[in-house]
Design a protein around this motif. Structure first.
Motif, mmCIF file in Angstrom:
data_model
loop_
_atom_site.group_PDB
_atom_site.id
_atom_site.type_symbol
_atom_site.label_atom_id
_atom_site.label_comp_id
_atom_site.label_asym_id
_atom_site.label_seq_id
_atom_site.Cartn_x
_atom_site.Cartn_y
_atom_site.Cartn_z
ATOM 1 N N TYR A 173 -66.436 14.100 18.194
ATOM 2 C CA TYR A 173 -65.873 13.953 19.327
ATOM 3 C C TYR A 173 -66.820 13.855 20.418
ATOM 4 O O TYR A 173 -67.966 14.608 20.389
ATOM 5 C CB TYR A 173 -65.134 15.314 19.609
ATOM 6 N N ILE A 215 -64.700 17.644 24.238
ATOM 7 C CA ILE A 215 -63.381 17.444 23.778
ATOM 8 C C ILE A 215 -63.230 18.228 22.606
ATOM 9 O O ILE A 215 -63.798 18.586 21.715
ATOM 10 C CB ILE A 215 -63.139 15.793 23.291
ATOM 11 N N PHE A 216 -62.091 19.120 22.480
ATOM 12 C CA PHE A 216 -61.853 20.315 21.923
ATOM 13 C C PHE A 216 -61.371 19.845 20.394
ATOM 14 O O PHE A 216 -60.740 18.838 20.122
ATOM 15 C CB PHE A 216 -60.524 20.882 22.068
ATOM 16 N N PRO A 269 -60.101 20.844 16.994
ATOM 17 C CA PRO A 269 -59.486 22.233 16.368
ATOM 18 C C PRO A 269 -59.877 22.439 14.902
ATOM 19 O O PRO A 269 -60.190 23.693 14.684
ATOM 20 C CB PRO A 269 -57.935 21.529 16.144
ATOM 21 N N PRO A 270 -60.245 21.223 13.989
ATOM 22 C CA PRO A 270 -60.859 21.601 12.654
ATOM 23 C C PRO A 270 -62.150 22.525 12.710
ATOM 24 O O PRO A 270 -62.295 23.377 12.079
ATOM 25 C CB PRO A 270 -60.873 20.300 12.107
ATOM 26 N N THR A 282 -61.739 26.173 13.894
ATOM 27 C CA THR A 282 -61.032 26.750 12.706
ATOM 28 C C THR A 282 -62.304 27.057 11.856
ATOM 29 O O THR A 282 -62.286 28.251 11.154
ATOM 30 C CB THR A 282 -59.863 26.087 12.010
ATOM 31 N N LYS A 289 -66.802 12.321 11.260
ATOM 32 C CA LYS A 289 -66.555 11.348 10.142
ATOM 33 C C LYS A 289 -68.044 10.644 9.625
ATOM 34 O O LYS A 289 -68.596 10.570 10.817
ATOM 35 C CB LYS A 289 -65.731 10.435 10.472
ATOM 36 N N ALA A 292 -64.619 3.894 15.679
ATOM 37 C CA ALA A 292 -64.516 4.841 16.674
ATOM 38 C C ALA A 292 -63.699 4.650 17.836
ATOM 39 O O ALA A 292 -63.493 3.278 18.096
ATOM 40 C CB ALA A 292 -66.216 5.269 17.120
ATOM 41 N N ASN A 293 -63.130 5.530 18.632
ATOM 42 C CA ASN A 293 -62.234 5.290 19.627
ATOM 43 C C ASN A 293 -63.329 5.749 20.919
ATOM 44 O O ASN A 293 -63.428 6.951 21.225
ATOM 45 C CB ASN A 293 -61.165 5.995 19.706
ATOM 46 N N VAL A 324 -62.768 6.282 23.876
ATOM 47 C CA VAL A 324 -62.308 7.279 24.849
ATOM 48 C C VAL A 324 -62.503 8.762 24.579
ATOM 49 O O VAL A 324 -62.688 9.467 25.230
ATOM 50 C CB VAL A 324 -60.673 6.864 24.959
ATOM 51 N N ILE A 325 -62.474 8.749 23.100
ATOM 52 C CA ILE A 325 -62.915 10.250 22.826
ATOM 53 C C ILE A 325 -63.894 10.451 21.881
ATOM 54 O O ILE A 325 -64.424 11.605 21.628
ATOM 55 C CB ILE A 325 -61.498 10.777 22.141
#
Lengths: 78, 232
Positions: A10, A14-15, A17-18, A21, A41, A63-64, A66-67
């Motif tokens: 990311y 950009i947060f 979450p995994p 955690t 990844k 990849a995107n 944007v993020i």
């Protein structure tokens, strides 16, 4: 035939979450020094393709932009 | 008025969309992801589901399906395109809509009725007054809308934010009302022209009184009305 390793993560800010955690879970296990965990990844590619083409593969599909950021490591001949 | 409902491998809400259209007296037919002809359709719907198993990223593979080049041309000609849930993700991956959908912040797959506030927008797909609160189910794992600050400013300035997650009374909680962490509580956005609309909630599941809410009806009837008016 060339071998490439692609790391997709990311973008900064950009947060994830995994990752967050995993970070909390490590703290719960008693690891106090963990500042940050990010999960991304890892992609292995073997191809008759140059670095420019692999970069294009990342931009279009793997990849995107944007993020995500990506980093390509050339592993030499397969 | 004929809706084309695109069926990708792994779509699973296409029957709900066709059922919703038929319930409202509208015609809807399936379009196979390998098809390259959308002639004869007045509007195109990309339904929810898990196209291509959500591999790589949600919608990342589907956007290269043969039909998508035609969906892009259809949208560029001003044709109305609606993306629901996975369909929304596909539209962002195809760059027909700005931003991206990230993993829900709580890491939970969310599935429940959700109040949404209708914003003032240029969207062709909705004619409800600003501030209307509708109750529509959400059902997703990657619905956390994100875009950069500059894009968000542009979306707000252009009236491209169509729907926001809200509390039952239409207000937004100080810490945000999005159940998935979405930026600025954004649940649905449209393109600058207003003809392409994507949203995470499922209006097609809120059409039949049998399921307790019919708040999803305007999401299909408004565009039919608009197209009828244009046709004169």
């Amino acid at each position: 035939m060339a071998r490439y390793e692609v790391y997709v993560t990311y973008k900064q800010g950009i947060f994830d979450p995994p990752g967050a955690t995993a970070e909390r879970a490590l703290a719960n296990l008693g690891y106090e020094g963990v500042r940050s965990v990010k999960i991304g990844k890892y992609i292995q590619i073997e191809a008759d393709a140059g670095l420019e083409t692999v970069r294009e593969m990342c931009e279009r599909l793997l990849a995107n932009p944007v993020i995500e950021d990506y980093r390509i490591v050339t592993e030499g001949e397969a | 008025m004929r809706f084309g409902v695109v069926l990708f491998p792994g779509s699973n809400c296409e029957q709900d969309v066709v059922h919703a259209a038929q319930t409202l007296g509208l015609t809807a037919e399936y379009v196979w992801h390998g098809d390259t002809d959308l002639s004869g359709f007045d509007a195109v719907v990309l339904p929810g589901g898990f196209s291509y198993g959500d591999y790589i990223r949600c919608g990342a593979v589907a956007r290269f399906s043969p039909v998508m080049a035609e969906v892009v041309r259809f949208a560029e000609r001003g044709g109305p395109v609606l993306g629901i849930c996975n369909g929304f993700q596909i539209l962002t991956e195809a760059h027909l809509l700005p931003g991206a959908l990230l993993r829900n912040t709580g890491l939970k797959f969310i599935c429940h009725p959700q109040p949404l506030r209708v914003e003032r927008s240029v969207c062709h797909w909705l004619d409800l007054p600003e501030g209307t609160v509708v109750d529509i189910p959400v059902n997703h794992n990657e619905g956390n809308y994100y875009c950069d600050d500059e894009t968000l400013e542009r979306l707000n300035a252009n009236g491209q934010v169509v729907l926001r997650y809200c509390e039952p009374d239409g207000t937004r909680a100080p810490g945000g009302s999005a159940p998935n962490g979405a930026l600025d509580d954004i649940a649905g956005v449209c393109n600058e022209r207003g003809n392409v609309f994507g949203l995470m909630p499922h209006p097609e599941r809120a059409v039949d009184p049998l399921v307790g809410t019919t708040d999803g009806r305007p999401f299909f009837t408004a565009i039919a009305k608009r197209l009828a008016e244009v046709a004169g």
